[in-house]
Design a protein around this motif. Structure first.
Motif, PDB file in Angstrom:
ATOM      1  N   ILE A  12      -1.742   1.806  -5.281  1.00  0.00           N
ATOM      2  CA  ILE A  12      -1.552   3.246  -5.111  1.00  0.00           C
ATOM      3  C   ILE A  12      -2.880   3.865  -4.695  1.00  0.00           C
ATOM      4  CG2 ILE A  12      -1.088   5.382  -6.396  1.00  0.00           C
ATOM      5  CD1 ILE A  12       1.041   3.768  -7.944  1.00  0.00           C
ATOM      6  N   TYR A  13      -2.802   4.850  -3.784  1.00  0.00           N
ATOM      7  CA  TYR A  13      -4.039   5.347  -3.193  1.00  0.00           C
ATOM      8  C   TYR A  13      -4.315   6.809  -3.553  1.00  0.00           C
ATOM      9  CZ  TYR A  13      -7.920   4.444  -0.059  1.00  0.00           C
ATOM     10  OH  TYR A  13      -9.170   4.236   0.444  1.00  0.00           O
ATOM     11  N   ASN A  14      -5.417   7.327  -2.988  1.00  0.00           N
ATOM     12  CA  ASN A  14      -6.025   8.592  -3.412  1.00  0.00           C
ATOM     13  C   ASN A  14      -5.089   9.800  -3.390  1.00  0.00           C
ATOM     14  OD1 ASN A  14      -8.530   7.306  -3.682  1.00  0.00           O
ATOM     15  ND2 ASN A  14      -9.023   7.637  -1.528  1.00  0.00           N
ATOM     16  N   SER A  15      -4.262   9.930  -2.351  1.00  0.00           N
ATOM     17  CA  SER A  15      -3.457  11.138  -2.182  1.00  0.00           C
ATOM     18  C   SER A  15      -2.047  10.996  -2.736  1.00  0.00           C
ATOM     19  CB  SER A  15      -3.389  11.523  -0.696  1.00  0.00           C
ATOM     20  OG  SER A  15      -4.644  11.980  -0.238  1.00  0.00           O
ATOM     21  N   PHE A  16      -1.787   9.922  -3.458  1.00  0.00           N
ATOM     22  CA  PHE A  16      -0.439   9.722  -3.990  1.00  0.00           C
ATOM     23  C   PHE A  16      -0.085  10.877  -4.936  1.00  0.00           C
ATOM     24  CE2 PHE A  16       2.854   8.067  -6.745  1.00  0.00           C
ATOM     25  CZ  PHE A  16       3.701   7.477  -5.822  1.00  0.00           C
ATOM     26  N   PRO A  17       1.151  11.423  -4.834  1.00  0.00           N
ATOM     27  CA  PRO A  17       1.531  12.568  -5.680  1.00  0.00           C
ATOM     28  C   PRO A  17       1.508  12.208  -7.171  1.00  0.00           C
ATOM     29  CG  PRO A  17       3.100  12.247  -3.880  1.00  0.00           C
ATOM     30  CD  PRO A  17       2.226  11.041  -3.909  1.00  0.00           C
ATOM     31  N   LYS A  18       0.634  12.860  -7.921  1.00  0.00           N
ATOM     32  CA  LYS A  18       0.486  12.524  -9.340  1.00  0.00           C
ATOM     33  C   LYS A  18       1.747  12.848 -10.136  1.00  0.00           C
ATOM     34  CE  LYS A  18      -1.971  16.883 -10.254  1.00  0.00           C
ATOM     35  NZ  LYS A  18      -3.261  17.477 -10.711  1.00  0.00           N
ATOM     36  N   GLU A  19       2.564  13.778  -9.619  1.00  0.00           N
ATOM     37  CA  GLU A  19       3.777  14.170 -10.332  1.00  0.00           C
ATOM     38  C   GLU A  19       4.787  13.026 -10.452  1.00  0.00           C
ATOM     39  OE1 GLU A  19       1.645  17.437  -8.455  1.00  0.00           O
ATOM     40  OE2 GLU A  19       2.644  15.654  -7.604  1.00  0.00           O
ATOM     41  N   ILE A  20       4.747  12.076  -9.535  1.00  0.00           N
ATOM     42  CA  ILE A  20       5.720  10.973  -9.564  1.00  0.00           C
ATOM     43  C   ILE A  20       5.039   9.641  -9.864  1.00  0.00           C
ATOM     44  CG2 ILE A  20       7.327  12.137  -8.005  1.00  0.00           C
ATOM     45  CD1 ILE A  20       6.274  10.318  -5.745  1.00  0.00           C
ATOM     46  N   LEU A  21       3.804   9.697 -10.345  1.00  0.00           N
ATOM     47  CA  LEU A  21       3.038   8.459 -10.555  1.00  0.00           C
ATOM     48  C   LEU A  21       3.684   7.571 -11.617  1.00  0.00           C
ATOM     49  CD1 LEU A  21       0.535   6.761  -9.922  1.00  0.00           C
ATOM     50  CD2 LEU A  21      -0.695   8.063 -11.687  1.00  0.00           C
ATOM     51  N   SER A  59      -5.038   7.971   3.925  1.00  0.00           N
ATOM     52  CA  SER A  59      -5.239   6.733   4.658  1.00  0.00           C
ATOM     53  C   SER A  59      -3.909   6.400   5.321  1.00  0.00           C
ATOM     54  CB  SER A  59      -5.670   5.616   3.716  1.00  0.00           C
ATOM     55  OG  SER A  59      -5.888   4.418   4.421  1.00  0.00           O
ATOM     56  N   ASN A  60      -3.964   5.822   6.514  1.00  0.00           N
ATOM     57  CA  ASN A  60      -2.745   5.733   7.330  1.00  0.00           C
ATOM     58  C   ASN A  60      -2.141   4.336   7.418  1.00  0.00           C
ATOM     59  OD1 ASN A  60      -2.405   8.551   8.574  1.00  0.00           O
ATOM     60  ND2 ASN A  60      -4.578   8.140   8.857  1.00  0.00           N
ATOM     61  N   GLY A  61      -2.456   3.468   6.453  1.00  0.00           N
ATOM     62  CA  GLY A  61      -1.822   2.161   6.424  1.00  0.00           C
ATOM     63  C   GLY A  61      -0.613   2.159   5.505  1.00  0.00           C
ATOM     64  N   GLY A  62       0.174   1.094   5.536  1.00  0.00           N
ATOM     65  CA  GLY A  62       1.300   0.952   4.627  1.00  0.00           C
ATOM     66  C   GLY A  62       2.297   2.092   4.723  1.00  0.00           C
ATOM     67  N   PHE A  63       2.836   2.526   3.571  1.00  0.00           N
ATOM     68  CA  PHE A  63       3.804   3.614   3.514  1.00  0.00           C
ATOM     69  C   PHE A  63       3.137   4.877   2.983  1.00  0.00           C
ATOM     70  CE2 PHE A  63       6.764  -0.044   3.200  1.00  0.00           C
ATOM     71  CZ  PHE A  63       7.627   0.287   4.235  1.00  0.00           C
ATOM     72  N   VAL A  64       3.403   6.005   3.638  1.00  0.00           N
ATOM     73  CA  VAL A  64       2.945   7.319   3.189  1.00  0.00           C
ATOM     74  C   VAL A  64       4.184   8.087   2.751  1.00  0.00           C
ATOM     75  CG1 VAL A  64       1.756   9.451   3.836  1.00  0.00           C
ATOM     76  CG2 VAL A  64       0.979   7.258   4.768  1.00  0.00           C
ATOM     77  N   VAL A  65       4.194   8.544   1.479  1.00  0.00           N
ATOM     78  CA  VAL A  65       5.422   9.099   0.908  1.00  0.00           C
ATOM     79  C   VAL A  65       5.174  10.480   0.301  1.00  0.00           C
ATOM     80  CG1 VAL A  65       6.257   6.779   0.390  1.00  0.00           C
ATOM     81  CG2 VAL A  65       5.054   8.081  -1.383  1.00  0.00           C
ATOM     82  N   LYS A  66       6.289  11.197   0.065  1.00  0.00           N
ATOM     83  CA  LYS A  66       6.249  12.499  -0.604  1.00  0.00           C
ATOM     84  C   LYS A  66       7.050  12.497  -1.903  1.00  0.00           C
ATOM     85  CE  LYS A  66       5.837  15.555   3.459  1.00  0.00           C
ATOM     86  NZ  LYS A  66       6.507  16.664   4.202  1.00  0.00           N
ATOM     87  N   THR A  67       8.142  11.728  -1.936  1.00  0.00           N
ATOM     88  CA  THR A  67       9.087  11.821  -3.038  1.00  0.00           C
ATOM     89  C   THR A  67       9.226  10.495  -3.780  1.00  0.00           C
ATOM     90  OG1 THR A  67      11.010  11.150  -1.719  1.00  0.00           O
ATOM     91  CG2 THR A  67      10.393  13.495  -1.681  1.00  0.00           C
ATOM     92  N   LEU A  68       9.801  10.568  -4.978  1.00  0.00           N
ATOM     93  CA  LEU A  68      10.051   9.367  -5.762  1.00  0.00           C
ATOM     94  C   LEU A  68      11.035   8.453  -5.047  1.00  0.00           C
ATOM     95  CD1 LEU A  68       9.684   7.736  -8.357  1.00  0.00           C
ATOM     96  CD2 LEU A  68      11.498   9.131  -9.408  1.00  0.00           C
ATOM     97  N   GLU A  69      12.021   9.028  -4.392  1.00  0.00           N
ATOM     98  CA  GLU A  69      12.995   8.211  -3.674  1.00  0.00           C
ATOM     99  C   GLU A  69      12.317   7.429  -2.547  1.00  0.00           C
ATOM    100  OE1 GLU A  69      16.330   6.247  -2.924  1.00  0.00           O
ATOM    101  OE2 GLU A  69      16.024   7.627  -4.610  1.00  0.00           O
ATOM    102  N   PHE A 117       0.847  -1.196   0.000  1.00  0.00           N
ATOM    103  CA  PHE A 117       0.000   0.000   0.000  1.00  0.00           C
ATOM    104  C   PHE A 117       0.878   1.241   0.000  1.00  0.00           C
ATOM    105  CE2 PHE A 117      -2.765   3.179   1.993  1.00  0.00           C
ATOM    106  CZ  PHE A 117      -3.971   2.964   1.332  1.00  0.00           C
ATOM    107  N   LEU A 118       0.616   2.149  -0.966  1.00  0.00           N
ATOM    108  CA  LEU A 118       1.427   3.350  -1.115  1.00  0.00           C
ATOM    109  C   LEU A 118       0.513   4.570  -1.211  1.00  0.00           C
ATOM    110  CD1 LEU A 118       4.474   3.760  -1.237  1.00  0.00           C
ATOM    111  CD2 LEU A 118       4.338   3.727  -3.722  1.00  0.00           C
ATOM    112  N   GLU A 119       0.665   5.498  -0.269  1.00  0.00           N
ATOM    113  CA  GLU A 119      -0.198   6.672  -0.157  1.00  0.00           C
ATOM    114  C   GLU A 119       0.662   7.932  -0.072  1.00  0.00           C
ATOM    115  OE1 GLU A 119      -2.776   8.262  -0.610  1.00  0.00           O
ATOM    116  OE2 GLU A 119      -4.192   8.227   1.062  1.00  0.00           O
ATOM    117  N   GLY A 120       0.064   9.076  -0.402  1.00  0.00           N
ATOM    118  CA  GLY A 120       0.728  10.358  -0.248  1.00  0.00           C
ATOM    119  C   GLY A 120       0.169  11.122   0.937  1.00  0.00           C
ATOM    120  N   GLU A 121       0.846  12.177   1.330  1.00  0.00           N
ATOM    121  CA  GLU A 121       0.435  12.947   2.501  1.00  0.00           C
ATOM    122  C   GLU A 121      -0.610  13.992   2.134  1.00  0.00           C
ATOM    123  OE1 GLU A 121       3.602  14.643   4.715  1.00  0.00           O
ATOM    124  OE2 GLU A 121       4.486  12.712   5.263  1.00  0.00           O
TER     125      GLU A 121
END
Length: 707
Positions: free
Chosen positions: A400-409, A371-381, A362-366
């Motif tokens: 990939i979840y709702n708030s994931f940064p579209k710029e690094i999708l 959603s607060n499960g799995g990993f919440v990320v900001k950057t491609l790294e 599970f991969l989410e953005g801030e």
């Protein structure tokens, strides 16, 4: 002068109100994964005996907001209760309870009832804060046998499982107890309570999800969670030992009609041999039995490959319900990573009765909607590091979840593919589904995410409840013959994008308060009374009859669209994201309603499940050498899909499980009464190869056929 008097009067009233509050207790609700605050509960105890509660919880852009008032009697149970607010998806909450002497009555947006009552009794609201549970703890502590009747029906008991010392502000310390309450829902409810003559709630811990604790004491959350997990593990281990019956040695399941998940047809009666969790031979029914030490008479029942639930977020207490429904493989589409790893290990070790788990990272953005499960990320790294962790732990798929940064999708999807993972998910905010496909998605989750492709406009916040209300409002008027729709379907087919529609879950879009929603109509009479009662509660805020009709039409068209996808050649998988076990049967029934035949729906839950979890080599069909994940069903679900609910026995991981026993352990009325029992046979010596030459030739031929 009048204005001054009014202001003075307001000030006096405010001061009086403040003076009337004798005690205020605040609970904070934080993510157990990252410590982010998700809500709070503020309890005001007034000196006139009135208690007021303000409760809010938000995760993933949704959650309830409630205000309560209640009074207690001398026996510590409620004599008056009123709750107002909104439920998780926005439905109006307005519920009252009152007890006058021996007469109790209640009314809500869903129901109206009354009962004569003698002695103490606990009312169970349809929507409530944690404070209702707190008062139940106090009442049960004073009750004989720590047991009290429930209103409208049932009995609640609690048992102390553990005790530990916790530390709080200013170095304060106190002892708290772990309590398991049984009698509400399909599993025990765990709470930490203070000790003493009148114990009250100290914390609620849902491991891997959240900790709700008295403000200032939330730092004890992880320690409480670990102790609770150990206590739960012992209970679950005992349950698994009771319900899983090992098949020792070679076992033959005689006279079973095998469903061929590749052809979608039922074959002639066969005898299926099982050894150490795998199918060792398949012979025509009635062939001489040689070497088996156990026999199970299928008595002509249909034998299905173990079913797949392709969309679940598994909790430790849900596994038994999945297995009882014939689910032997479950794709977990987002969980607390540590919790999921623990469940995989427990299941493999036989300590947890659950399907075999195919984990999805599970991969989410801030954002405020995260959603607060799995990993919440900001950057491609950060995304790449998370993907590396998932790949290293054997995850075949990324979600990939709702708030994931579209710029690094696009780069994130490409890296996941590089690591050998499939990619699926919700559509990140600000994008349409087509853009997610352009970024490399292999699969889309949920029918609403698919329909939003045609409804989304810039400025629409698809992380809020709008992602549910917009499809409910607009799909009714969507033209499936339009170029936009036809082009999108053609893209899905060309790219072989898998769609996981979870139709049964989204039936909530059109449910009216008081009605039983479509997926639960067939099971409500088998459920414990409090669970069946909850089936009547609407989820959405539906203002009037016209809105109701519009939402019903929209949902019907969503079901129709899944049929359109199937006919076009778009792959469909069967996922639930709702009540364990029972929802999968309802999902398949809705696929039939969409236009699939019952046999095609079962193929979706077997062959397609294996194909899109990359487990076809050992699951998804009944063949020699594959895992013996086998389901015996009464009736014929290839003709009547509702017969799929009549699971008589499940064989998986070298054990036989009887859904009847699971149901009885959880307070459910069994769907099948007569079960195929294991009969011990006299062991045959191993040196009989010569006398079994014909049988061995048959086994060899079957094995070569499936190589």
């Amino acid at each position: 002068m009048k204005r001054v008097s009014a202001v003075l009067a307001l000030a006096i009233a405010s001061a009086f109100a403040q003076a009337a509050v004798t005690q205020t207790t605040r609970y904070v609700i934080i993510s157990e994964n990252n410590g982010k605050q998700m809500g709070e509960q503020v309890v005001e105890n007034h000196d006139d005996g009135l208690t007021k509660v303000r409760f809010i919880y938000k995760d993933n852009g949704r959650g309830p907001e409630l205000t309560e008032e209640f009074r207690l009697g001398a026996d510590r149970t409620m004599t008056a209760y009123h709750v107002k607010g909104n439920s998780t998806f926005g439905a109006v909450v307005d519920e009252k309870f009152e007890r006058n002497g021996g007469q109790a009555s209640w009314v809500s947006t869903t129901e109206k009832g009354a009962r004569e009552v003698r002695g103490p009794a606990l009312y169970v609201p349809l929507n409530s804060s944690f404070e209702v549970a707190s008062r139940a703890i106090s009442a049960l502590a004073a009750a004989p046998g720590r047991s009290l009747p429930l209103l409208p029906s049932g009995t609640l008991t609690h048992k102390v499982l553990d005790e530990m010392e916790v530390s709080g502000p200013g170095g304060k310390k106190q002892s708290v107890e772990l309590i398991a309450q049984t009698g509400i829902g399909l599993s025990p409810q765990f709470m930490w309570a203070t000790k003493g003559a009148q114990p009250e709630l100290f914390a609620v811990v849902v491991p891997g999800v959240f900790v709700a604790a008295v403000d200032g004491w939330q730092g004890n959350g992880k320690a409480l969670a670990e102790r609770q997990k150990k206590a739960e593990a012992q209970m679950l281990n005992d349950l698994a030992a009771k319900l899983q019956h090992p098949l020792q040695g070679l076992t033959v399941v005689k006279n079973a009609r095998i469903f061929d998940s590749n052809k979608g047809s039922v074959g002639a009666p066969s005898d299926v041999y099982v050894l150490r969790g795998r199918i060792s031979a398949i012979l025509p029914a009635g062939a001489p039995v040689r070497g088996a030490v156990n026999e199970i008479d299928a008595a002509g029942r249909i034998m299905l490959p173990g079913l797949y639930d392709m969309h679940a977020h598994l909790g430790r207490w849900e596994g038994a319900l999945h297995v009882a429904a014939g689910v032997t493989t479950l794709r977990d589409l987002g969980n607390d990573n540590a919790q999921l790893q623990m469940m995989i290990d427990e299941t493999a070790g036989g300590k947890l009765l659950a399907p075999q788990i195919v984990p999805t990272g599970f991969l989410e953005g801030e954002s405020q909607y995260s959603s607060n499960g799995g990993f919440v990320v900001k950057t491609l790294e950060q995304s790449k590091r998370a993907i590396d962790w998932y790949a290293g732990h054997g995850y075949p798929q990324l979600k990939i979840y709702n708030s994931f940064p579209k710029e690094i999708l696009k780069e994130t999807v490409a890296y996941a593919h590089l690591r050998g993972m499939r990619v699926s998910g919700h559509v990140p905010a600000g994008l349409r589904a087509q853009e997610a496909l352009d970024a490399g998605y292999d699969e889309l989750q949920h029918i609403n995410q698919v329909m939003l492709n045609f409804l989304f406009k810039p400025g629409v916040e698809t992380r809020s409840l709008e992602r549910f209300y917009l499809p409910a409002e607009k799909v009714a008027g969507l033209d499936f013959n339009s170029k936009a729709v036809k082009d999108f379907v053609a893209t899905l087919k060309k790219k072989q994008i898998v769609v996981d529609p979870t139709l049964a879950t989204f039936a909530f879009l059109k449910q009216k308060d008081g009605d039983v929603n479509e997926p639960w109509a067939a099971v409500k009479d088998n459920m414990p009374p409090d669970v069946a009662r909850g089936f009547h509660v609407g989820t959405m805020k539906i203002a009037d009859a016209a809105t109701q009709a519009r939402y019903e039409k929209s949902y019907a068209k969503m079901v129709q669209f899944v049929g359109t996808l199937h006919k076009a050649g778009v792959p469909i998988v069967a996922g639930t994201d709702d009540l364990a076990g029972f929802t999968l049967h309802s999902e398949l029934a809705l696929l039939v309603k969409a236009g699939l035949t019952p046999a095609e729906a079962i193929q979706v839950a077997t062959r397609n499940g294996a194909r899109y979890t990359r487990t076809s080599a050992d699951r998804g069909s009944i063949e020699t050498g594959k895992l013996a994940d086998l389901v015996l069903v009464d009736g014929d679900p290839t003709k009547n899909i509702e017969d799929l609910r009549k699971v008589a026995a499940v064989i998986t991981r070298g054990h036989i499980i009887y859904p009847k026993e699971v149901d009885q352990a959880l307070g459910i009325k069994p769907f099948v009464e007569q079960v195929p029992l294991v009969k011990p046979l006299e062991a045959v010596p191993a040196n009989i190869a010569g006398s079994n030459e014909g049988m061995l030739r048959q086994i060899g031929a079957i094995g070569r056929k499936h190589d």
